[in-house]
Write an enzyme that holds these catalytic residues in place. Structure first.
Site, PDB file in Angstrom:
ATOM      1  N   ASP A  58      48.833  27.647  36.676  1.00  0.00           N
ATOM      2  CA  ASP A  58      48.695  26.525  37.655  1.00  0.00           C
ATOM      3  C   ASP A  58      47.703  25.496  37.117  1.00  0.00           C
ATOM      4  OD1 ASP A  58      50.459  27.457  39.743  1.00  0.00           O
ATOM      5  OD2 ASP A  58      48.879  28.919  40.185  1.00  0.00           O
ATOM      6  N   THR A  59      48.022  24.362  37.316  1.00  0.00           N
ATOM      7  CA  THR A  59      47.419  23.282  36.558  1.00  0.00           C
ATOM      8  C   THR A  59      47.528  21.986  37.337  1.00  0.00           C
ATOM      9  OG1 THR A  59      48.210  24.378  34.557  1.00  0.00           O
ATOM     10  CG2 THR A  59      47.595  22.093  34.326  1.00  0.00           C
ATOM     11  N   VAL A  60      46.680  21.008  36.991  1.00  0.00           N
ATOM     12  CA  VAL A  60      46.954  19.641  37.400  1.00  0.00           C
ATOM     13  C   VAL A  60      47.114  18.796  36.148  1.00  0.00           C
ATOM     14  CG1 VAL A  60      45.750  19.788  39.611  1.00  0.00           C
ATOM     15  CG2 VAL A  60      44.500  18.959  37.601  1.00  0.00           C
ATOM     16  N   MET A  69      53.052  20.199  34.474  1.00  0.00           N
ATOM     17  CA  MET A  69      52.260  21.413  34.653  1.00  0.00           C
ATOM     18  C   MET A  69      53.154  22.596  34.969  1.00  0.00           C
ATOM     19  SD  MET A  69      50.459  19.884  38.089  1.00  0.00           S
ATOM     20  CE  MET A  69      50.983  18.180  38.265  1.00  0.00           C
TER      21      MET A  69
END
Length: 546
Positions: free
Chosen positions: A356-358, A438
């Site tokens: 999980d990322t931005v 992402m």
């Protein structure tokens, strides 16, 4: 060929956003607004990116935060060149592979104290600002400080992911006090406050890098981890530094596609594109079985090399040039059976001798463009939440292998294999598209699909991100898992039943919409200097320009 002709615009969520003087695209509307505010005040694209990233650490803690790492690609308009920054952290120097094995650990833990590596984001912000910033560093944190104190409304997707993280991380000391102070995750529309994070941001704004890595914050992190079975020390934090790195690229049908070299996985996207350039993709139905099959098989081949070779180049000889060469792509392409899915494939031998990322992107009036990605890894990270600081530490250490002689094997002071990757496309040496998607191992797959959508199928910037996506899971991994059954293939809505049936007949194991199809943001610089912006229809965010 326009997108309407390709698939009836089923996945075109909206038109592109246009702006002449600046543009921002992020995964949360408040962050996009903050980025634009910085640009209007005369800030650079980097000022806007840092301010947006800081706010995202507050409003989207499910994907990022000051406890995580950062990577960036920056188009420097004054130098007319692309530069890269690796701001990922290293493992504790006081924890050895032997010590892990003595504890009976055969695979790095997903969460908890042993999964924590040095958080690199703050040093990344300071390094980027010292080179590209125009506004005072402290000004970039003012919006996040204020929202942390007064509160912000939690958006729909983030609320859902927040609740999932509460279930997964509730056992870790300090986590619920910060992220579920009322005993439960905030729901959509609830006002959430994080005054402790506001104070952390205030310290960073006033004291810069040293406030985080050598001051009270560092001592709090180290003491908390020591009390709870971790090994990260003040010395580990103080010695951390980001690295300027040379981006790597491949040409694809007249464009140059740029990624950062390992310890990230960006070159997997380049390998996929190199393999697929040998086919006339534009002659195939983008949503037909032949295209999906070729794409999936190319991905399997690239990911075997990803599992075998990608690692921290300070500890391993990563043959980047060979892996992204045309000759090597030809060797790998020859292994694809046009009619049958492979159950297993071997890594190649590129002249070695042996989620999980931005993601966010910004652009300013001077032509500078920033492609920036930041993450705690699995959702909110390790669950380890130091008291009084308002953030959770990342769990990137999970991505180490524990196998002897593997390039990505755990070692003290080593950067783990990383999934988060920013991307950039140039044409004729001029900036064209800053973008990212992402989503863990989905990222190289989606990078390649966006490029193909733009270049082979003539989609515009929004259409290229909205189009139905292909996701293959189950490839071999840098942590040691091996693919033996061909993995599984998931297709978003937009692929017909006949396409799915034919793929199954070719030996693909289809699972409906399984996995993370990613979250896309993008900015395009047009020939007349006008920016186009696009934002992921699968996320809460937006693009905006002026």
């Amino acid at each position: 060929m326009g997108f309407d002709r390709v698939c009836g615009a089923e996945f075109a969520s909206r038109s592109m956003v246009l702006g002449r003087r600046g543009m921002a695209a992020t995964s949360q509307p408040l962050a996009t607004q903050v980025a634009l505010d910085m640009l209007r005040r005369g800030g650079s694209a980097m000022d806007a990116a840092i301010a947006a990233n800081a706010l995202l650490g507050l409003v989207e803690p499910t994907g990022c935060g000051v406890g995580g790492d950062l990577f960036a690609l920056v188009w420097d308009a004054s130098e007319k060149a692309l530069v890269g920054l690796n701001a990922s952290g290293r493992s504790p120097r006081g924890l050895s592979l032997e010590a892990l094995r003595e504890r009976g650990i055969t695979r790095m833990p997903e969460r908890g104290p042993l999964s924590v590596s040095v958080p690199g984001a703050v040093d990344g912000w300071c390094t980027l600002h010292s080179r590209f910033g125009r506004l005072p560093f402290a000004d970039l944190f003012a919006p996040a400080i204020e929202y942390g104190k007064s509160g912000f409304p939690v958006t729909q997707l983030i609320a859902h992911e927040w609740a999932e993280n509460i279930k997964a991380l509730a056992e870790f000391p300090g986590f619920l006090e910060v992220f579920a102070p009322g005993g439960a995750a905030p729901e959509e529309g609830d006002i959430f406050r994080n005054p402790a994070l506001s104070e952390t941001y205030r310290a960073i704004a006033d004291g810069g890098r040293d406030a985080f890595y050598t001051g009270d914050i560092a001592r709090t992190i180290a003491s908390y981890l020591n009390e709870n079975g971790g090994f990260l020390t003040v010395e580990d934090l103080a010695s951390h530094h980001s690295d300027w790195v040379q981006p790597v690229s491949t040409s694809y049908r007249g464009c140059e596609v740029w990624e950062l070299p390992p310890n990230g996985q960006g070159i997997a996207a380049l390998q996929i594109l190199n393999i697929l350039e040998g086919y006339e993709l534009a002659q195939l139905d983008r949503f037909g079985a032949d295209f999906v099959h070729l794409f999936t098989e190319a991905k399997k081949l690239a990911f075997e090399d990803r599992a075998r070779f990608y690692a921290d180049p300070d500890f391993a000889d990563v043959p980047v040039d060979a892996l992204i060469s045309r000759e090597y792509a030809g060797q790998r392409r020859s292994l694809i059976d046009p009619l049958r899915a492979a159950d297993r494939v071997a890594s190649g031998n590129p002249a070695l001798g042996r989620g999980d990322t931005v993601y966010l992107t910004t652009a300013d009036e001077q032509g500078n463009m920033v492609s920036l990605i930041q993450s705690n890894y699995r959702g909110m990270g390790s669950g380890m939440t130091p008291p009084g600081l308002g953030f959770c530490l990342q769990n990137r250490g999970e991505m180490f292998s524990l196998a002897d002689n593997h390039p990505n094997v755990y070692a003290p002071g080593k950067r783990p294999f990383h999934t988060i990757i920013p991307a950039f496309i140039t044409r004729g040496g001029r900036p064209w598209v800053s973008f990212g998607v992402m989503g863990g191992a989905a990222q190289p797959q989606m990078h390649a699909q966006v490029v193909i959508n733009l270049v082979d199928y003539g989609m515009n910037l929004q259409e290229a991100g909205d189009a139905a996506r292909i996701l293959h899971n189950g490839s071999s991994e840098p942590t040691g898992e091996l693919m033996a059954d061909g993995g599984s293939l998931s297709l978003e809505r937009g692929y017909s039943p006949s396409t799915r049936t034919r793929l199954a007949d070719m030996g693909h194991r289809l699972r409906y919409a399984r996995g993370d199809f990613g979250g896309y943001q993008a900015i395009m610089r047009n020939d007349n200097g006008v920016y186009s912006g696009a934002s992921e229809s699968r996320k809460d965010g937006c693009a905006a320009g002026y």
